[in-house]
Write a protein that holds these residues in place. Sequence first.
Motif, PDB file in Angstrom:
ATOM      1  N   TYR A  56       0.760  -1.263  -0.087  1.00 34.03           N
ATOM      2  CA  TYR A  56       0.068  -0.008  -0.001  1.00 34.03           C
ATOM      3  C   TYR A  56       0.652   1.265   0.042  1.00 34.03           C
ATOM      4  N   PHE A  57       1.735   1.269   0.939  1.00 31.20           N
ATOM      5  CA  PHE A  57       2.685   2.571   1.088  1.00 31.20           C
ATOM      6  C   PHE A  57       3.288   2.949  -0.287  1.00 31.20           C
ATOM      7  N   LYS A  58       4.057   1.910  -0.876  1.00 34.52           N
ATOM      8  CA  LYS A  58       4.896   1.952  -2.259  1.00 34.52           C
ATOM      9  C   LYS A  58       3.996   2.451  -3.298  1.00 34.52           C
ATOM     10  N   ALA A  59       2.621   1.532  -3.420  1.00 29.40           N
ATOM     11  CA  ALA A  59       1.733   1.883  -4.399  1.00 29.40           C
ATOM     12  C   ALA A  59       1.197   3.323  -4.431  1.00 29.40           C
ATOM     13  N   ALA A  60       0.911   3.830  -3.236  1.00 32.42           N
ATOM     14  CA  ALA A  60       0.411   4.895  -2.983  1.00 32.42           C
ATOM     15  C   ALA A  60       1.424   6.157  -3.374  1.00 32.42           C
ATOM     16  N   HIS A  61       2.481   5.866  -3.143  1.00 31.06           N
ATOM     17  CA  HIS A  61       3.714   6.887  -3.475  1.00 31.06           C
ATOM     18  C   HIS A  61       3.902   7.085  -5.040  1.00 31.06           C
ATOM     19  N   LEU A  62       3.885   5.900  -5.954  1.00 30.93           N
ATOM     20  CA  LEU A  62       4.097   5.708  -6.850  1.00 30.93           C
ATOM     21  C   LEU A  62       2.817   6.829  -7.752  1.00 30.93           C
ATOM     22  N   LEU A  63       1.705   6.449  -7.179  1.00 32.72           N
ATOM     23  CA  LEU A  63       0.524   7.110  -7.813  1.00 32.72           C
ATOM     24  C   LEU A  63       0.535   8.587  -7.496  1.00 32.72           C
ATOM     25  N   ASP A  70      -6.708  10.524  -7.263  1.00 37.91           N
ATOM     26  CA  ASP A  70      -7.803   9.791  -6.400  1.00 37.91           C
ATOM     27  C   ASP A  70      -7.404   8.194  -6.314  1.00 37.91           C
ATOM     28  N   GLU A  71      -6.522   7.519  -7.158  1.00 35.04           N
ATOM     29  CA  GLU A  71      -6.100   6.371  -6.691  1.00 35.04           C
ATOM     30  C   GLU A  71      -5.131   6.359  -5.796  1.00 35.04           C
ATOM     31  N   ALA A  72      -4.278   7.249  -5.647  1.00 29.08           N
ATOM     32  CA  ALA A  72      -3.177   7.306  -4.347  1.00 29.08           C
ATOM     33  C   ALA A  72      -3.919   7.644  -3.245  1.00 29.08           C
ATOM     34  N   GLU A  73      -5.147   8.480  -3.245  1.00 28.35           N
ATOM     35  CA  GLU A  73      -5.650   8.739  -1.793  1.00 28.35           C
ATOM     36  C   GLU A  73      -6.541   7.256  -1.622  1.00 28.35           C
ATOM     37  N   GLU A  74      -7.160   6.632  -2.608  1.00 26.45           N
ATOM     38  CA  GLU A  74      -7.743   5.396  -2.129  1.00 26.45           C
ATOM     39  C   GLU A  74      -6.992   4.447  -1.530  1.00 26.45           C
ATOM     40  N   ILE A  75      -5.592   4.059  -2.439  1.00 24.57           N
ATOM     41  CA  ILE A  75      -4.824   3.226  -1.692  1.00 24.57           C
ATOM     42  C   ILE A  75      -4.064   3.796  -0.262  1.00 24.57           C
ATOM     43  N   PHE A  76      -4.028   4.904  -0.040  1.00 27.14           N
ATOM     44  CA  PHE A  76      -3.706   5.310   1.157  1.00 27.14           C
ATOM     45  C   PHE A  76      -4.688   4.994   2.235  1.00 27.14           C
ATOM     46  N   LYS A  77      -5.921   5.287   2.030  1.00 29.54           N
ATOM     47  CA  LYS A  77      -6.890   5.029   2.891  1.00 29.54           C
ATOM     48  C   LYS A  77      -7.070   3.643   3.074  1.00 29.54           C
ATOM     49  N   LYS A  78      -6.974   2.927   2.138  1.00 29.58           N
ATOM     50  CA  LYS A  78      -7.295   1.201   2.273  1.00 29.58           C
ATOM     51  C   LYS A  78      -6.001   0.865   3.164  1.00 29.58           C
ATOM     52  N   GLY A  79      -4.845   1.317   3.022  1.00 28.85           N
ATOM     53  CA  GLY A  79      -3.592   0.973   3.565  1.00 28.85           C
ATOM     54  C   GLY A  79      -3.599   1.255   5.075  1.00 28.85           C
ATOM     55  N   ILE A  80      -4.107   2.356   5.414  1.00 30.20           N
ATOM     56  CA  ILE A  80      -4.437   2.925   6.789  1.00 30.20           C
ATOM     57  C   ILE A  80      -5.196   1.892   7.653  1.00 30.20           C
ATOM     58  N   LEU A  95       1.649   5.375   7.223  1.00 29.43           N
ATOM     59  CA  LEU A  95       0.790   5.696   6.155  1.00 29.43           C
ATOM     60  C   LEU A  95       0.043   6.816   6.413  1.00 29.43           C
ATOM     61  N   LYS A  96      -0.372   6.980   8.041  1.00 31.87           N
ATOM     62  CA  LYS A  96      -1.038   8.301   8.313  1.00 31.87           C
ATOM     63  C   LYS A  96      -0.008   9.720   8.029  1.00 31.87           C
ATOM     64  N   SER A  97       1.161   9.524   8.237  1.00 25.26           N
ATOM     65  CA  SER A  97       2.000  10.670   7.958  1.00 25.26           C
ATOM     66  C   SER A  97       2.286  11.031   6.418  1.00 25.26           C
ATOM     67  N   GLN A 100      -1.073  12.535   5.183  1.00 26.90           N
ATOM     68  CA  GLN A 100      -1.129  13.890   5.415  1.00 26.90           C
ATOM     69  C   GLN A 100      -0.239  14.635   4.595  1.00 26.90           C
ATOM     70  N   ASN A 101       1.036  14.315   4.486  1.00 26.73           N
ATOM     71  CA  ASN A 101       1.819  14.852   3.172  1.00 26.73           C
ATOM     72  C   ASN A 101       1.248  15.215   1.908  1.00 26.73           C
ATOM     73  N   PHE A 102       0.782  13.847   1.679  1.00 26.07           N
ATOM     74  CA  PHE A 102      -0.076  13.623   0.160  1.00 26.07           C
ATOM     75  C   PHE A 102      -1.025  14.727   0.172  1.00 26.07           C
ATOM     76  N   GLN A 103      -1.973  14.979   1.403  1.00 27.16           N
ATOM     77  CA  GLN A 103      -3.033  15.949   1.106  1.00 27.16           C
ATOM     78  C   GLN A 103      -2.537  17.403   1.181  1.00 27.16           C
ATOM     79  N   PHE A 104      -1.408  17.526   1.955  1.00 33.78           N
ATOM     80  CA  PHE A 104      -0.922  18.972   1.505  1.00 33.78           C
ATOM     81  C   PHE A 104      -0.264  19.231   0.270  1.00 33.78           C
ATOM     82  N   ASP A 105       0.161  18.155  -0.398  1.00 32.91           N
ATOM     83  CA  ASP A 105       0.939  18.283  -1.866  1.00 32.91           C
ATOM     84  C   ASP A 105      -0.507  18.611  -2.677  1.00 32.91           C
ATOM     85  N   ARG A 106      -1.415  17.980  -2.232  1.00 35.88           N
ATOM     86  CA  ARG A 106      -2.489  17.902  -3.444  1.00 35.88           C
ATOM     87  C   ARG A 106      -3.473  19.222  -3.510  1.00 35.88           C
ATOM     88  N   ASP A 107      -3.161  19.888  -2.326  1.00 37.00           N
ATOM     89  CA  ASP A 107      -3.918  21.324  -1.913  1.00 37.00           C
ATOM     90  C   ASP A 107      -3.175  22.371  -2.792  1.00 37.00           C
TER      91      ASP A 107
END
Length: 107
Positions: A56-63, A70-80, A95-97, A100-107
């Motif tokens: 989950y961690f690695k897939a979410a990071h690549l996405l 959208d897919e990265a967020e889904e993978i992060f949530k499922k992994g958590i 995964l939560k950390s 959170q960084n992903f959400q800041f980057d996305r905004d």
Amino acid sequence: MNSERISLLKQFIADEPSNPFNKYALAMEYYEESPDEALNLLRSVLSDHPDYLPSYFKAAHLLWENEDWDEAEEIFKKGIELAERQQDEKATLELKSAYQNFQFDRD
């Protein structure tokens, strides 16, 4: 990439197709130089072995790097969720950390 290790891991996958670690390990070999191949392997692990937490961690990071938000967020949530179910505190925090960084980057 180490071509000998890649050949060996492909043989391991052929010998033990139900072992998620072999595909995950091969994905890690491809991670830097062939991220699309790594992501395909990680998606396969997620599909075939949804309880294999490291993927989950690695897939979410690549996405995330591909800006597939959208897919990265889904993978992060499922992994958590999985990390919490498995009571893996370290993976949950990581995964939560990252999420959170992903959400800041996305905004």
